[in-house]
Design a protein around this motif. Structure first.
Motif, PDB file in Angstrom:
ATOM      1  N   LEU A   1       0.835  -1.203   0.000  1.00  0.00           N
ATOM      2  CA  LEU A   1       0.000   0.000   0.000  1.00  0.00           C
ATOM      3  C   LEU A   1       0.869   1.252   0.000  1.00  0.00           C
ATOM      4  CD1 LEU A   1      -2.707   1.499   0.212  1.00  0.00           C
ATOM      5  CD2 LEU A   1      -2.558   1.218   2.712  1.00  0.00           C
TER       6      LEU A   1
ATOM      7  N   ASP B   1       2.608   1.767  -3.387  1.00  0.00           N
ATOM      8  CA  ASP B   1       1.689   2.282  -4.405  1.00  0.00           C
ATOM      9  C   ASP B   1       1.382   3.758  -4.168  1.00  0.00           C
ATOM     10  OD1 ASP B   1      -0.428   2.053  -6.535  1.00  0.00           O
ATOM     11  OD2 ASP B   1      -1.720   2.473  -4.815  1.00  0.00           O
ATOM     12  N   LEU B   2       1.108   4.134  -2.920  1.00  0.00           N
ATOM     13  CA  LEU B   2       0.799   5.523  -2.612  1.00  0.00           C
ATOM     14  C   LEU B   2       1.983   6.438  -2.905  1.00  0.00           C
ATOM     15  CD1 LEU B   2      -1.158   5.188   0.773  1.00  0.00           C
ATOM     16  CD2 LEU B   2      -2.091   5.485  -1.531  1.00  0.00           C
TER      17      LEU B   2
ATOM     18  N   GLY C   1      -5.531   5.286  -0.938  1.00  0.00           N
ATOM     19  CA  GLY C   1      -5.760   3.890  -1.264  1.00  0.00           C
ATOM     20  C   GLY C   1      -6.160   3.098  -0.036  1.00  0.00           C
TER      21      GLY C   1
END
Length: 293
Positions: free
Chosen positions: A162, A165-166, A182
């Motif tokens: 996570l 991705d962020l 997200g």
């Protein structure tokens, strides 16, 4: 108190609120701030006067609707810089209110310091006698936490992709906004983790990414066992919660699964125009065919 006096009291109370609506604005209950310890100024100095003027007009530009303010005032050694950054789902009105309130409070809390930063829940205000535009700054870093997770190993394993991705999506943002949100599912305690990363949009992509890497490092050092965390730095911030804390405008729509429409057939006797991406696609097919011939 007589009826007439009570009526007069309420009349003046309402009048004050109407004349100065900022009094009725809600102050963030969990405010953090930091004043520099290097170099002080007197309250009647030119630099301080420039700073007071700058802070008073920081959020007055109503043409700015993307949640980031950066202005200067003064010249030479008396020049000051200030920025205001809001979470991107705030309306322009709410953003201006947040920046205005936090910046003025920062001046009161740092009355003689040349630099300071104030973190509200939804915005950050910052000033300095040195140029801060486009300059990544990760110190000072502060943290706010809440709750404790039951399975630390699983929790951090879920957060790792996570955060990656962020960080990638936030740093790849444009010159107006560098922010990403997200979610991830945490099975042990059966809830969805909501995450957000944001950088000051005047940073380069690499500087934004590096700032968020530092924020993640701070998270691991102090706060990896908590279900609610805010990591706050001058140039970027990171946040996770058990409940959604950002508006739906920040949630990106999933990509369409339907194929793109076919281009119209070419007119008889002419060749269709090709875009650069189409040409690259056809050349790639030809190259692949020749390589495997």
């Amino acid at each position: 108190m007589s009826t007439s006096r009570l009526s007069l009291f309420f009349f003046y109370a309402i009048l004050i609120i109407l004349v100065n609506p900022t009094i009725n604005a809600q102050r963030d209950p969990r405010v953090l701030h930091e004043c520099s310890t290097t170099g002080n100024v007197t309250s009647n100095s030119t630099l301080r006067e420039n700073l007071n003027t700058l802070i008073s007009t920081l959020s007055s530009n109503t043409q700015i609707d993307y949640g980031f303010y950066n202005f200067t005032a003064g010249e030479g050694t008396n020049k000051v810089y200030a920025t205001g950054l809001c979470r991107a789902d705030l309306s322009p009105t709410d953003c201006r209110s947040c920046v205005n309130m936090s910046a003025h409070e920062l001046l009161q809390l740092c009355p003689t310091q040349k630099e300071g930063v104030m973190w509200y829940m939804n915005c950050t205000a910052r000033y300095s006698n040195n140029s801060i535009f486009g300059v990544m700054e990760t110190k000072p870093t502060r943290a706010l936490t809440s709750g404790v997770v039951s399975n630390l190993t699983e929790f951090n394993a879920v957060l790792k992709p996570l955060f990656r991705d962020l960080r990638f999506r936030a740093s790849a943002g444009g010159i107006f906004r560098k922010i990403a949100v997200g979610t991830a599912y945490y099975k042990s305690d059966n809830y969805t983790i909501y995450g957000l990363m944001q950088c000051s949009p005047d940073l380069l992509e690499m500087d934004c990414s590096n700032c968020l890497v530092e924020a993640q490092s701070s998270f691991q050092d102090c706060c990896s066992k908590y279900s609610g965390v805010r990591i706050l730095a001058p140039s970027c911030n990171l946040r996770i919660e058990r409940e959604q804390f950002y508006g739906s405008t920040l949630v990106e729509s999933p990509p369409s699964l339907s194929p793109p429409p076919l281009p119209p057939p070419p007119t008889k006797g002419t060749f269709p125009k090709r875009t650069s991406s189409e040409l690259f696609f056809y050349i790639s097919i030809i190259s692949y065919t020749l390589d495997n011939y």
